[in-house]
Design an enzyme around this catalytic site. Sequence first.
Site, PDB file in Angstrom:
ATOM      1  CB  SER A  89     -49.489 -41.467   0.000  1.00 30.56           C
ATOM      2  OG  SER A  89     -50.803 -41.369   0.458  1.00 30.56           O
ATOM      3  NE  ARG A  96     -48.246 -38.425  -3.886  1.00 28.22           N
ATOM      4  CZ  ARG A  96     -49.477 -38.767  -3.481  1.00 28.22           C
ATOM      5  NH1 ARG A  96     -49.743 -40.027  -3.163  1.00 28.22           N
ATOM      6  NH2 ARG A  96     -50.442 -37.876  -3.402  1.00 28.22           N
ATOM      7  N   GLY A 114     -58.615 -45.213  -5.115  1.00 26.65           N
ATOM      8  CA  GLY A 114     -58.847 -43.841  -5.550  1.00 26.65           C
ATOM      9  C   GLY A 114     -57.545 -43.144  -5.930  1.00 26.65           C
ATOM     10  NE  ARG A 171     -63.188 -42.837  -2.939  1.00 31.99           N
ATOM     11  CZ  ARG A 171     -61.939 -42.950  -2.494  1.00 31.99           C
ATOM     12  NH1 ARG A 171     -61.283 -44.084  -2.643  1.00 31.99           N
ATOM     13  NH2 ARG A 171     -61.346 -41.925  -1.930  1.00 31.99           N
ATOM     14  CB  SER A 188     -58.318 -33.395  -2.807  1.00 30.78           C
ATOM     15  OG  SER A 188     -57.915 -34.582  -3.463  1.00 30.78           O
ATOM     16  CD  GLN A 228     -56.923 -39.664  -3.710  1.00 30.94           C
ATOM     17  OE1 GLN A 228     -58.035 -39.490  -4.212  1.00 30.94           O
ATOM     18  NE2 GLN A 228     -56.624 -40.737  -3.014  1.00 30.94           N
ATOM     19  CG  ASP A 274     -56.454 -41.676   4.504  1.00 33.77           C
ATOM     20  OD1 ASP A 274     -57.578 -41.352   4.060  1.00 33.77           O
ATOM     21  OD2 ASP A 274     -55.430 -41.710   3.800  1.00 33.77           O
ATOM     22  CE  LYS A 288     -60.805 -39.047   2.274  1.00 34.18           C
ATOM     23  NZ  LYS A 288     -59.784 -38.586   1.343  1.00 34.18           N
ATOM     24  NE  ARG A 311     -62.270 -44.504   5.218  1.00 32.69           N
ATOM     25  CZ  ARG A 311     -61.057 -44.411   4.693  1.00 32.69           C
ATOM     26  NH1 ARG A 311     -60.345 -43.316   4.875  1.00 32.69           N
ATOM     27  NH2 ARG A 311     -60.547 -45.410   3.994  1.00 32.69           N
TER      28      ARG A 311
END
Length: 448
Positions: A25, A29, A97, A125, A170, A172, A322, A349, A353
């Site tokens: 992550s 970024r 994603g 997704r 989320s 994201q 995750d 995901k 999952r």
Amino acid sequence: MTPRSMTIGPRGPLYGVVRVPGDKSISHRALMFAALAVGESRVTGLLEGEDVLATAAALRAMGASIERIAPGEWVIHGVGVGGLLQPGQALDMGNSGTSTRLLMGLVASHPIQATFVGDASLSRRPMARVIEPLSRMGADITAAPGGTLPLTVRGMCPAVPIEYTLPVASAQVKSAVLLAGLNTPGVTRVIEPVATRDHSERMLRGLGAELTVEETSGGRMIALTGEAELKPQHIVVPGDPSSAAFWTVAAIITQGSRLWLENVGMNPTRAGIFRALGLMGADMVLHDRGTVGGEPVAQVTVMNDNLAAIDLPAEIVPSMIDEFPILFVAAAFAHGTSMLRGLEELRFKESDRIGTMATALAAIGAQVEELPDGLVIHGSSGRPLPGGVTVETRLDHRIAMAMAVAALNCEAPIVLDDASPVATSYPDFFTTLDQLTEEGRAINEAYA
Ligand code: S3P
């Protein structure tokens, strides 16, 4: 990506020191924000997995100069907020994603258009969750039926600042709106009823953006003042707790193991797996706490131990999103029945999952009940599971790594039908597994 099957037999113990790769992550970024700063930034400890490389390629296609000068060491010359150029061809997001959703946010407030494509997993997704707020900011987005890839974002410049309450927890979606807010005049606000990982907020502040975080009755409110100027920086990426989680569980469930995991990210919005394993009674110590790149880190010393079942407290879920595939494996070897619920988001995901792990664990002989929002797992009380089957990884790196860890503790080898997705987040995973079991064998022989 060419599918690559892999057979993993019962093995162990695992022994040694592991320095897990950079946080995925944070690596995405670091590249994106450095690409928006004016001038030269440096990133140390970048994760060189396929997902992050997809982000790098997309940013290059939009005008940033991004160069690898040594392993994990990258130099970026940013174009400045507002300075992204229209890419000459579709941006290939592969399996990622995070690349897709965050870059959609960036494009949304630039005067450019970009088409996003991805692999079969990513193309299933849901993207409506980002299309919706970005459209409110003025972007024009056309997606495949069902709001999926391939999709095209036509940015609006200037975009309109919004106040947006996240309907799904989320990071994201939160980050996509904030990234769009960077090039939007005025204040863009995101309210999250449930706190999600806050790497974007920490890093944007570190690069000089005007960003405040306030607890309100509706949740955490993040306010970002737009037409921001980001200062180039040296960003150091801490180790990925999601990658460390595989070794932590491997050591706990594999007889005679002992591992020292260095430089593991311990951001409270990410470290739920260590809390969950602590509640299961794992023999695990977090020490040498410090800070790397504005993020808390620690060393984890962990050894083989009995695990008790867990009735997972709901408040831990958002901070270990995750890590469920590997927690399911831990529960499959624990003493008693674990209740792992409130996990509906896991169905969206890289694979579903809940369904994928229910099928894989049942195939190797675990006692699992699938519910709409999670799994009930009756543990083996530390006994090996039968194994001896092929399991489907369904283009999901974390399923492949979780089942590889399970395979160490089966009576007969497991075949992963496709181990290639591991390269998206942990290219050296299988080499490290070989090294740790080799060291374990050497230690065993020395003390035999
Ligand atoms: C991520 C956020 C999480 C996580 C993903 C990475 C991020 O997704 O599952 O692997 O870097 O922001 P959601 O925010 O969609 O839950």
